[in-house]
Design an enzyme around this catalytic site. Structure first.
Site, PDB file in Angstrom:
ATOM      1  N   GLU A 280      57.119  90.408  -8.308  1.00 23.49           N
ATOM      2  CA  GLU A 280      58.274  90.591  -7.431  1.00 23.49           C
ATOM      3  C   GLU A 280      59.177  89.356  -7.449  1.00 23.49           C
ATOM      4  O   GLU A 280      60.407  89.462  -7.431  1.00 23.49           O
ATOM      5  CB  GLU A 280      57.784  90.882  -6.007  1.00 23.49           C
ATOM      6  N   GLU A 283      61.085  89.489 -10.543  1.00 23.55           N
ATOM      7  CA  GLU A 283      62.107  90.533 -10.408  1.00 23.55           C
ATOM      8  C   GLU A 283      63.305  90.012  -9.613  1.00 23.55           C
ATOM      9  O   GLU A 283      64.460  90.223  -9.991  1.00 23.55           O
ATOM     10  CB  GLU A 283      61.500  91.757  -9.708  1.00 23.55           C
ATOM     11  N   CYS A 307      55.936  96.649  -0.467  1.00 22.55           N
ATOM     12  CA  CYS A 307      54.485  96.752  -0.330  1.00 22.55           C
ATOM     13  C   CYS A 307      54.048  97.566   0.872  1.00 22.55           C
ATOM     14  O   CYS A 307      52.884  97.912   0.991  1.00 22.55           O
ATOM     15  CB  CYS A 307      53.820  95.384  -0.320  1.00 22.55           C
ATOM     16  N   SER A 327      62.391  96.681  -4.399  1.00 25.13           N
ATOM     17  CA  SER A 327      61.658  96.164  -5.553  1.00 25.13           C
ATOM     18  C   SER A 327      60.887  97.302  -6.209  1.00 25.13           C
ATOM     19  O   SER A 327      60.327  98.157  -5.518  1.00 25.13           O
ATOM     20  CB  SER A 327      60.680  95.081  -5.076  1.00 25.13           C
ATOM     21  N   LYS A 366      48.831 104.074   3.690  1.00 25.77           N
ATOM     22  CA  LYS A 366      48.238 103.816   2.369  1.00 25.77           C
ATOM     23  C   LYS A 366      47.527 105.052   1.835  1.00 25.77           C
ATOM     24  O   LYS A 366      47.373 105.230   0.634  1.00 25.77           O
ATOM     25  CB  LYS A 366      47.233 102.656   2.466  1.00 25.77           C
ATOM     26  N   GLU A 369      50.253 106.906   0.318  1.00 29.31           N
ATOM     27  CA  GLU A 369      50.719 106.207  -0.878  1.00 29.31           C
ATOM     28  C   GLU A 369      49.813 106.503  -2.076  1.00 29.31           C
ATOM     29  O   GLU A 369      50.280 106.777  -3.189  1.00 29.31           O
ATOM     30  CB  GLU A 369      50.763 104.701  -0.612  1.00 29.31           C
ATOM     31  N   GLU A 374      53.352 109.489  -8.372  1.00 31.31           N
ATOM     32  CA  GLU A 374      53.677 108.374  -9.281  1.00 31.31           C
ATOM     33  C   GLU A 374      52.462 107.464  -9.491  1.00 31.31           C
ATOM     34  O   GLU A 374      52.455 106.665 -10.427  1.00 31.31           O
ATOM     35  CB  GLU A 374      54.801 107.497  -8.723  1.00 31.31           C
ATOM     36  N   CYS A 523      51.017  94.032   8.638  1.00 27.31           N
ATOM     37  CA  CYS A 523      49.785  94.818   8.435  1.00 27.31           C
ATOM     38  C   CYS A 523      48.731  94.560   9.503  1.00 27.31           C
ATOM     39  O   CYS A 523      47.928  95.434   9.821  1.00 27.31           O
ATOM     40  CB  CYS A 523      49.182  94.509   7.089  1.00 27.31           C
TER      41      CYS A 523
END
Ligand SMILES: Cc1cc2nc3c(=O)[nH]c(=O)nc-3n(C[C@H](O)[C@H](O)[C@H](O)COP(=O)(O)O)c2cc1C
Ligand code: SF4
Lengths: 593, 386
Positions: A280, A283, A307, A327, A366, A369, A374, A523
């Site tokens: 990241e 990036e 994230c 990102s 999560k 996710e 993907e 988190c």
């Protein structure tokens, strides 16, 4: 200051204090259900009613400010009768199959019912007249209206704390219920799966979708090699569900417990957190270069982090025009999964088909996710099962492990090593801090100019924070950044995220890099963390995270030797071909209901 | 025929020229307007009966430029239809009352919250409003009125739920305090009054406080518009002096076989024949927002109560426990007793539950369910059980 008496004792409190808080000062606990420290006042469950001498109606202690000379009784005959009635009424509308309930033992209604010994119900059972179905469509959240007591904590959480508005109140009277847009399933609506509603639900109406049986099956299958990863915030929350007080770091005990549970390899999401910083950070620098040197007008800045899966789904629904700004890095969990079934399998000479990856997350999003289509770049489902901190605690209890007595153990090698930078991912501002520690050093060859590497301006609990670092003395390759004031912003909780993105949209905030965490506090306050939650508990967990960081020998992601090894032996370089294939992803616009 | 103790009054529907009255009021100071309303003894006609002058005084004392006048035209109480008639017959007097209130408390905007079912009145009201706005402009008073429509929820007549509704949210009552005069519509000081209350303030300005005060009794000054329905040969709308007994009322409006009168609609009290003489219709006895429903001996009081409870179980906003669940328990409870699934002693438990609802519910709706329930159960127990 206002003077009043409660149960005959005098107390003096600032104007505007509620009767509830005034009573607390005198160590009188008044029971509550709809009240929650994180939320605005509702005053609708009525369990907290108290008597004011001379008054006709009872007062809701949570919603009534004190007045001079008030004489309050919190346990009079009138109060007791009313309170017991209220609890009985709630129970008559509640599917009280406690012994089979997921929340058995951690239910505020159960506690109250017990406390007031509401044994033999005299009221009619209303539940049998109603038709309830359990919504199990979401991979993250399970909603069971038959357990709902309509306290509306979840609605207030979704609306005020998170600014999502997936949950709402529908219908009136006997039909009133907590619903979604046209009562669609949680899987179909704007819900971000953050699970903050679960953290505040007093009963079993909102719980995580649990995958414990699947995980046990994998562990107990001799054919399978089960790899577990643990997110940074789990180690500062888990203890709360296993007999310890908030704020205790239990990293070593957690690792020991996971080994006892029978996982074949106990590895760390913090490792891929360090890796995320490499990808990241690169990036970001690439985007900056395109903007500043190539004068490319199409490069999307500010860049935002990716994230937090709750945040990602939120932006897909709410600010799709900003999707190019997110990102392309996968979250550490998903980077881990993709590598586990490629790099790890290859290195350990294992058949990826036989690898099962489990993650322990402070997060319910999560789960969603890991299910995204993907997230199969290894050729398999990269992360097979996601369980929350709470679910892990349950596994430990099921296995009969006395957690408090465990001796500390260490993560296994290969994807088990991490730095302090990876750990602080668990707190709001942590990704930003970790990124700055690395990026600044890459650009200048020197450490960030903050004492002990602690970038205090990005820490804390302020909803939206901004900071900047002036870049001076650049290395040859990065001369284009000389003198640039690198500006960043941090937000946590989706209401704050919305406000920040709106300000960016309106041109009111102008920065290069934005960190957003869907949950309050980051988190560590995630929807999968132990219940209860409140600001005090979150602050203790944050303190634990930062002390974990301070105690680690390595505190910069690029110094992680296993990450360096990974690039040398497998990935090549950040943003290289292999990285693109395994570690990056894309997003899609979603409907807004 | 002997002297009719029930005195007809003609204030509300009297045709007057609002311009004249408002011009006169414009000459007075806000304190003077408020004082006249206080002196008149007028209490709110929407049901709760709060002294109107005091309400205005509280709102006037609040600082800040943003204040609102709200006219409560939600008229949801079963058996009440007087506000519809007033708005249909003399809308300009309602606007004028709002304008007077605006002068008294210093508000620039007013809202009329109209019951959804009264949509047919909208074209007429809009026409009249246009004339009224012109009048305000001509007289140089900075005040405009906007119309808002409800959509059929009874609870939206409760003042704070009404504010929520105008603000675009679900109509759920708020916690009190703060009261509307401190924090009402858009969380600004607000004076909310019933349609009828507002018209009386106009007439008080026209004839003076004393004229109004001389009518009625010490606790219930003036007159009131009643919606008379049920078993009566003369259903309709009547403006009567306050202070009569139920007996006197029944003598005029009953069909000769009246066994009970429900005073104040579903939220009110049921007065049985044996209490007709001693019960005064007014704040000292049984207050009413206007609904007077007569029942003769052909009616089953079980059905009457069942209807009311059905209504409440459906119209409770559902946010607070005592009301949402309590209404269902009362309804299902009398059904169970009727069917013999519960013993008649269970009614005593239900009366206790109704008493809790009265003191523990969040708003007036839940707090008043026990009125009808207990008064019917206690007076017509046999009809409920058998
Ligand atoms: C459930 C409920 C429904 C109500 N409905 C009305 C109504 O339809 N019209 C009305 O004027 N007041 C209604 N009220 C009373 C209002 O809350 C408020 O007291 C009134 O509008 C104040 O005006 P007043 O002082 O002129 O009576 C209702 C109250 C409750 C609790
Ligand atoms: S008493 Fe009834 S209507 Fe009033 S707030 Fe409670 S549930 Fe809603």
């Amino acid at each position: 200051m206002v003077k009043l008496s409660i149960n005959g004792l005098l107390v003096e409190v600032p104007e505007g204090t509620t009767i509830l808080d005034a009573a607390k000062k005198l160590n009188f606990r008044i029971p509550v259900l709809c009240h929650h420290d994180d939320l605005c006042v509702a005053g609708n469950c009525r369990v907290c009613v108290v008597e004011q001498l001379g008054g006709k109606a009872l007062l809701a202690a949570c919603a009534t400010p004190v007045a001079e000379g008030m004489q309050i009784l919190t346990n009079s005959l009138k109060v007791r009768t009313a309170r017991k009635h209220v609890i009985e009424l709630l129970l008559s509308e509640h599917n009280a199959d406690c012994t089979k309930c997921y929340k058995n033992g951690n239910c505020e209604l159960q506690d109250l019912s017990n406390e007031f010994s509401v044994g033999d119900h005299i009221l009619l059972d209303l539940i049998k007249h109603k038709d309830y179905t359990i919504d199990r469509f979401s991979p993250s959240i399970q909603k069971d209206d038959s357990k709902c007591i309509r306290c509306q904590r979840c609605v207030r959480t979704c609306e005020q704390l998170q600014g999502v508005n997936a949950l709402c109140v529908a219908f009136k009277g006997a039909e009133q219920k907590i619903s979604t847009f046209y009562n669609h399933s949680m899987a179909e609506v704007i819900c971000t799966n953050c699970g903050q509603c679960i953290n505040r639900c007093p009963t079993g109406a909102l719980v995580e979708r649990t995958y414990l049986d699947e995980v046990w099956d994998a562990i107990l299958d001799p054919e399978k090699h089960v790899v577990v990863q643990t997110a940074p915030a789990v180690r500062v929350g888990l203890g709360e569900d296993l007999g310890l007080v908030p704020g205790e770091r239990v990293t070593g005990k957690m690792v020991a417990a996971l080994k006892r549970l029978g996982f074949d390899a106990v590895l760390d999401t913090d490792f891929t957190a360090d890796l995320t910083i490499m990808e990241e950070g690169t990036e970001l620098l690439t985007r900056l270069k395109k903007a500043l040197v190539d004068k490319d007008k199409n490069v999307a800045l500010p860049m935002t982090t990716s994230c937090s899966p709750g945040w990602v789904k939120f932006i897909e629904h709410t600010f799709p025009e900003f999707l190019p700004n997110v990102s392309t890095c996968k979250s550490p969990q998903q980077m881990f999964g993709a590598l586990a079934k490629t790099y790890y399998a290859q290195t350990r000479e294992l058949d990826p088909k036989k690898i099962v990856t489990v993650s322990i997350m402070p997060c319910t999003a999560k789960k969603y996710e890991a299910d995204r289509p993907e997230m199969r770049s290894s050729g398999f489902k990269d992360v097979d099962y996601v369980i929350t901190t709470r679910e892990l605690a349950r596994m430990v209890r099921q296995a009969g492990i006395d957690f408090t007595l465990l001796k500390e153990d260490k993560f296994d090698k290969l994807m088990g090593k991490s730095t302090g930078a990876g750990v602080i991912f668990g707190a709001t501002g942590g990704v930003m801090e970790a990124a700055l520690r690395t990026a600044y050093e890459i650009i200048t060859g020197r450490e960030v100019p903050f004492e002990n590497l602690n970038i205090m301006p990005v820490r804390g609990f302020e909803g939206i924070r901004q900071a900047s670092v002036k870049i001076e003395g650049c290395l040859e390759d990065w001369k284009f950044l000389e003198g640039v004031e690198l500006k960043c912003a941090v937000a946590h909780g989706l209401s704050n995220a919305r406000e920040l993105m709106q300000a960016v949209k309106d041109g009111k905030i102008n920065v290069h890099f934005i960190e957003i965490m869907a949950c309050p506090g980051g988190c560590l306050g995630g929807g999968g963390q132990p219940i209860p939650t409140n600001q005090e508990i979150r602050e203790k967990r944050a303190a634990a995270i930062y002390s974990e960081d301070m105690n680690l020998p390595l505190r910069k992601s690029h110094e992680n030797p296993e990450v360096q090894l990974l690039y040398r032996e497998f990935l090549g370089e950040p943003l290289g071909h292999k990285s693109h294939e395994l570690l990056h992803t894309h997003y899609k616009e979603r409907e807004r209901f | 025929m002997s002297k009719i103790p029930v005195q007809r009054v003609d204030l509300i529907f009297e045709k007057i020229t609002c311009k004249e009255i408002f011009e006169k009021v414009l000459q007075s100071k806000p304190e003077e307007i408020i004082q006249s309303v206080i002196d008149s003894g007028l209490k709110g006609r929407g049901g709760a009966g709060f002294p109107t002058g005091l309400k205005w005084q509280f709102a006037a004392r609040e600082k800040g430029a943003d204040k609102y006048i709200v006219c409560n035209a939600d008229e949801g109480e079963p058996g009440t239809f007087k506000d519809r008639e007033i708005l249909d017959e003399v809308p300009e007097k309602v606007f004028c009352g709002m304008a007077i209130a605006s002068l008294a408390i210093g508000a620039k905007i007013g809202y009329i919250y109209l019951r959804g079912e009264y949509k047919f009145l909208v074209p007429k009201l809009e026409n009249k409003l246009a004339e009224f706005q012109q009048l305000m402009q001509d007289l140089g008073h900075d005040f405009r009125i906007e119309l808002r429509l409800g959509s059929g929820a009874y609870i939206c007549g409760e003042e704070s739920a009404l504010f929520e509704s105008i603000e675009g949210r679900r109509g759920e009552p708020r916690n009190k305090p703060p009261y509307p005069t401190k924090s009402g519509l858009f969380h600004k000081p607000t004076c909310i009054n019933n349609v009828e209350t507002l018209v009386y303030t106009v007439m008080i300005q026209k004839y003076g406080a004393m004229h109004f005060r001389e009518l009625g009794t010490k606790d219930s000054r003036g007159s009131k518009v009643f919606s008379v329905s049920g078993d009566t040969p003369t259903a309709g709308i009547y403006e009567l002096e306050l202070g009569m007994s139920v007996r006197e009322f029944v003598d005029v409006f009953g069909d000769g076989d009246t066994k009970a009168v429900q005073v104040g609609g579903a939220a009110g009290f049921c007065v049985p024949r044996k209490r007709f003489d001693e019960t005064i219709i007014g704040f000292e006895g049984v207050p009413t927002g206007g609904s007077m429903k007569l029942f003769n001996s052909s009616r089953s009081m079980y059905n009457v109560l069942h209807n009311y409870l059905d209504f409440f179980a459906e119209e409770s906003c559902g946010q607070c426990t005592p009301c949402r669940v309590g209404c269902q328990q009362l309804l299902k409870g009398i059904e169970a007793v009727k069917k013999g699934e519960k013993s008649h002693k269970y009614l005593d438990e239900l009366v206790k539950l109704a008493a809790t609802m009265k003191i523990a519910a969040k708003c007036g709706l839940g707090q008043s369910v026990g009125n009808a329930f207990s008064s019917i159960v206690e007076n017509f127990k046999e009809e409920i059980i058998y």
